[in-house]
Motif scaffolding. Sequence first.
Motif, PDB file in Angstrom:
ATOM      1  N   THR A   1       0.890  -1.278   0.139  1.00  0.00           N
ATOM      2  CA  THR A   1       0.131   0.292  -0.107  1.00  0.00           C
ATOM      3  C   THR A   1       1.011   1.173   0.211  1.00  0.00           C
ATOM      4  N   VAL A   2       0.501   2.335  -0.161  1.00  0.00           N
ATOM      5  CA  VAL A   2       0.747   3.913  -0.886  1.00  0.00           C
ATOM      6  C   VAL A   2       0.015   4.565   0.434  1.00  0.00           C
ATOM      7  N   ASP A   3       0.091   4.925   1.575  1.00  0.00           N
ATOM      8  CA  ASP A   3      -0.556   5.948   2.258  1.00  0.00           C
ATOM      9  C   ASP A   3      -1.394   5.204   2.780  1.00  0.00           C
ATOM     10  N   GLY A   4      -1.632   3.820   2.397  1.00  0.00           N
ATOM     11  CA  GLY A   4      -2.636   3.375   3.068  1.00  0.00           C
ATOM     12  C   GLY A   4      -3.748   2.555   2.153  1.00  0.00           C
TER      13      GLY A   4
ATOM     14  N   GLY B   1       8.454  11.474  -0.692  1.00  0.00           N
ATOM     15  CA  GLY B   1       7.467  11.309   0.672  1.00  0.00           C
ATOM     16  C   GLY B   1       6.972  10.131   1.030  1.00  0.00           C
ATOM     17  N   GLU B   2       6.237  10.158  -0.083  1.00  0.00           N
ATOM     18  CA  GLU B   2       4.684   8.908   0.198  1.00  0.00           C
ATOM     19  C   GLU B   2       5.096   7.271   0.854  1.00  0.00           C
ATOM     20  N   ARG B   3       4.683   7.097   1.870  1.00  0.00           N
ATOM     21  CA  ARG B   3       4.561   6.411   2.782  1.00  0.00           C
ATOM     22  C   ARG B   3       4.402   4.829   2.026  1.00  0.00           C
ATOM     23  N   ILE B   4       5.368   3.864   2.109  1.00  0.00           N
ATOM     24  CA  ILE B   4       5.035   2.374   1.800  1.00  0.00           C
ATOM     25  C   ILE B   4       5.558   1.587   2.924  1.00  0.00           C
ATOM     26  N   THR B   5       4.440   0.901   2.373  1.00  0.00           N
ATOM     27  CA  THR B   5       3.979  -0.485   3.445  1.00  0.00           C
ATOM     28  C   THR B   5       3.925  -2.008   2.592  1.00  0.00           C
TER      29      THR B   5
END
Length: 304
Positions: free
Chosen positions: A41-44, A56-60
């Motif tokens: 996911t990227v930013d959820g 700056g995006e948050r990758i999970t």
Amino acid sequence: MKEIILECDENSARIDAWLAGKLEEYSRSYIQKLCQDGHITVDGVGVKSNYRLKTGERITALIPEAEVLQVTAEEIPLDIVYEDEHIIVINKPKGMVVHPAAGNYTGTLVNALMKHCGESLSDINGIIRPGIVHRIDKDTSGLLVVAKNNHAHEFLSKKLKTHDIKREYIALVEGIIYESTGKIDAPIGRHPVERKKMSVNVKSGRNAVTHFKVLDRFPAATYLELKLETGRTHQIRVHMAYINHPVIGDEVYGRKKQRFDTRGQVLHARRLTLEHPATGELMEFEVPVPDYFTRLIQELKEVR
């Protein structure tokens, strides 16, 4: 599940390529599968593998636990060329996979070795590849050496890296090669599009050198002796296809429609030379040309 959280540091990069660069233990195709299964996911928000990242995006990434495979010993005949307490040299038949992997958990060389050797195999490569120092492809026949203890395994692995284990092959290839000898010096890496294949890859490939000598010529085919200076995955098959003389029967790198029913590439590891890991003795092993090979040679001779 194992959770990995990263912050993007590169604008406009494809997420599968970016993650493959950050998580080197996972292939790009595996990451694409994770995207497909909704584990990245990227930013959820779930994304496809071609998603373009923004700085700056948050990758999970959620990595499923690896399946523990149970490899069982099987009573499978082995053509043993040499064996002592340190090494065993096998003449592998065409059609046999070297070690278990997806789709081939039984009937492999490892299954047979476990029955023959019991616990007398090195454990450096874990339960899936005990004793396996180097491999040859499923449809390539011929010689390979297996380590029966960790000292032998480490010794042979080092010798492979320094190119001190010599491997000589024979092959029947498409077309007529008019030079009596030749050298193919072209780097090999993962195919840029078809990730299950290798290719000559000047940008990101590793050094690869193959020497060949013509043994005989037939109408539209050539019989070769080949020596590896390096040992890249599918090296001979990739190099011969690169010079437009693919190995006959090679369904991956050769003709789309094969002329002969060879059930795979006509490639045989005929000779193996190595230094014994305990005694230091220089040992050379050679096996005869297999029946499937000689039958095709005879067929080619009859159409001269």
